[in-house]
Design an enzyme around this catalytic site. Structure first.
Site, mmCIF file in Angstrom:
data_model
loop_
_atom_site.group_PDB
_atom_site.id
_atom_site.type_symbol
_atom_site.label_atom_id
_atom_site.label_comp_id
_atom_site.label_asym_id
_atom_site.label_seq_id
_atom_site.Cartn_x
_atom_site.Cartn_y
_atom_site.Cartn_z
ATOM 1 C CG HIS A 158 74.021 26.932 -44.193
ATOM 2 N ND1 HIS A 158 74.343 28.144 -44.782
ATOM 3 C CD2 HIS A 158 73.296 27.245 -43.089
ATOM 4 C CE1 HIS A 158 73.818 29.138 -44.086
ATOM 5 N NE2 HIS A 158 73.180 28.621 -43.036
ATOM 6 C CB CYS A 162 72.784 28.130 -39.732
ATOM 7 S SG CYS A 162 71.142 27.399 -39.937
#
Length: 381
Positions: free
Chosen positions: A308, A325
């Protein structure tokens, strides 16, 4: 003259070839007409859809067998001397059938009805398979049924995958409703794959039968593979063998297992912009709690991992500071978000936490030998 007359009137055997001899020969060569037997018998009702239609002839060979019902002609085959015909495919539930057969001058006919299943079996969902979608070369075929299947071997045997560029593959059951197809190696790119579920009449469990077939075409797109190294803090994206993007990234800070990025072969599962991310197992005010909106996020596992956007370029390419992440520069994350296909490969190395095979679409974490052990047909061999 009298002696000759007496001799001609005596009771001796007729001369060879005379009328009596000809009549006896004709009687001896006459054969009885063939007898034809049809199963299921005339008037049968509530016939199970997986029952075979069998037509036999004694005293002769079958010339023709035609079975009509369920909106089609049933396929079948003869034995070597054509004294027996057996249907090849299941019958359609809740249908009427007619059978006609001919052997020489003998004909026979019968009609019967199949039962209405107490439980109907059909395909409820196929993923990934959105209209117009192209998927990545690692993509599984996830098939979900509307009811739990107990006779998994029978149902799996009704599933067929045909690729324009064939590659070995196998099904694996993960629960009673879901079976997943994975190839031994990645799909060859840029091709169509046809999935057919020939469920009609297949018995999936007690009083459960398939009521209709299902077919769809899955389109395999470009071969997009991303290589992520959490130690060098870099991500490289390759498309059809050519490097198309170099991305500086920051991965999980690894202060806890939860904050450690998983290593292994991940597949892209879905994307959204934005995604709301909330710390699992924590409430507002707890240490480590967060509730944030994140842009251009691509999911790669079910344990909360995404690729992301994050505007922390000071860390990207230098150190790992995330909660697990992979974050990258906003413009590059948007590019990745916009170009991803579900089933693209994201191969991550550099951490001591391995991705579980059943964490999201981590199916490539199993060897193909291990994968095949989940096949119901493999168990019967």
């Amino acid at each position: 003259m009298a002696a000759a007359l007496t001799a001609s009137c005596s009771g001796g055997s007729p001369a060879p070839g005379g009328p009596a001899a000809a009549g006896k020969s004709a009687t001896a060569s006459a054969s009885p007409a063939p007898a034809i037997k049809i199963s299921p018998a005339q008037g049968s009702s509530k016939v199970k859809p997986n029952k075979k239609v069998v037509v036999t002839a004694s005293g002769g060979a079958l010339d023709e067998v035609v079975v009509q019902g369920g909106g089609k002609q049933l396929e079948g085959s003869f034995n070597a001397d054509k004294t027996k015909w057996v249907s090849k495919e299941p019958l359609r539930p809740t249908s009427s059938y007619s059978v006609s057969a001919k052997a020489g001058a003998t004909t026979a006919a019968a009609s019967f009805k199949t039962l209405k299943p107490e439980v109907e079996l059909e395909v409820a969902d196929v993923t990934p398979n959105q209209k117009g979608e192209k998927v990545g070369v690692g993509a599984p075929i996830i098939l979900t049924f509307n009811n739990p299947v107990s006779d998994k071997a029978a149902v799996e045997g009704a599933l067929e995958v045909e690729a324009e560029k064939p590659v070995e593959g196998a099904w694996r059951w993960i629960n009673d409703k879901t079976v997943i197809y994975r190839t031994a190696k990645y799909w060859p790119a840029h091709q169509d794959v046809k999935l057919t579920a020939r469920l009609n009449g297949v018995q999936g469990g007690k009083d459960m039968y398939g009521v209709k077939d299902y077919t769809t075409t899955i389109k395999i797109g470009a071969k997009q593979i991303s290589k992520v190294n959490t130690k060098t803090h870099m991500m490289y994206v390759y498309r059809d063998g050519k490097k198309v993007k170099t991305m500086r990234i920051s991965a999980g800070m690894a202060t806890t297992r939860e904050y450690t990025t998983t290593s292994g072969v991940h597949l892209t599962m879905e994307r959204a912009n934005p995604v709301r991310m909330i710390s699992p197992g924590r409430k507002k005010g707890d240490p480590g709690y967060y509730d944030v909106m994140i842009n251009h996020a691509v999911r790669i596992s079910n344990s909360g991992e995404y690729v992301h956007a994050k505007n922390n370029v000071w860390a990207q390419g230098r150190q790992n500071v995330s909660h697990g992440c992979i974050n990258s520069r906003p413009d590059q994350a948007k590019w990745f978000h916009d170009t991803m296909q579900r089933g693209d490969v994201v191969d991550i190395i550099g951490t001591n936490r391995e991705l579980e095979w059943n964490n999201g679409w981590g199916f490539w974490q199993l060897s193909f030998k291990e994968w095949k052990k989940g096949s119901a047909l493999e168990e019967t061999r």
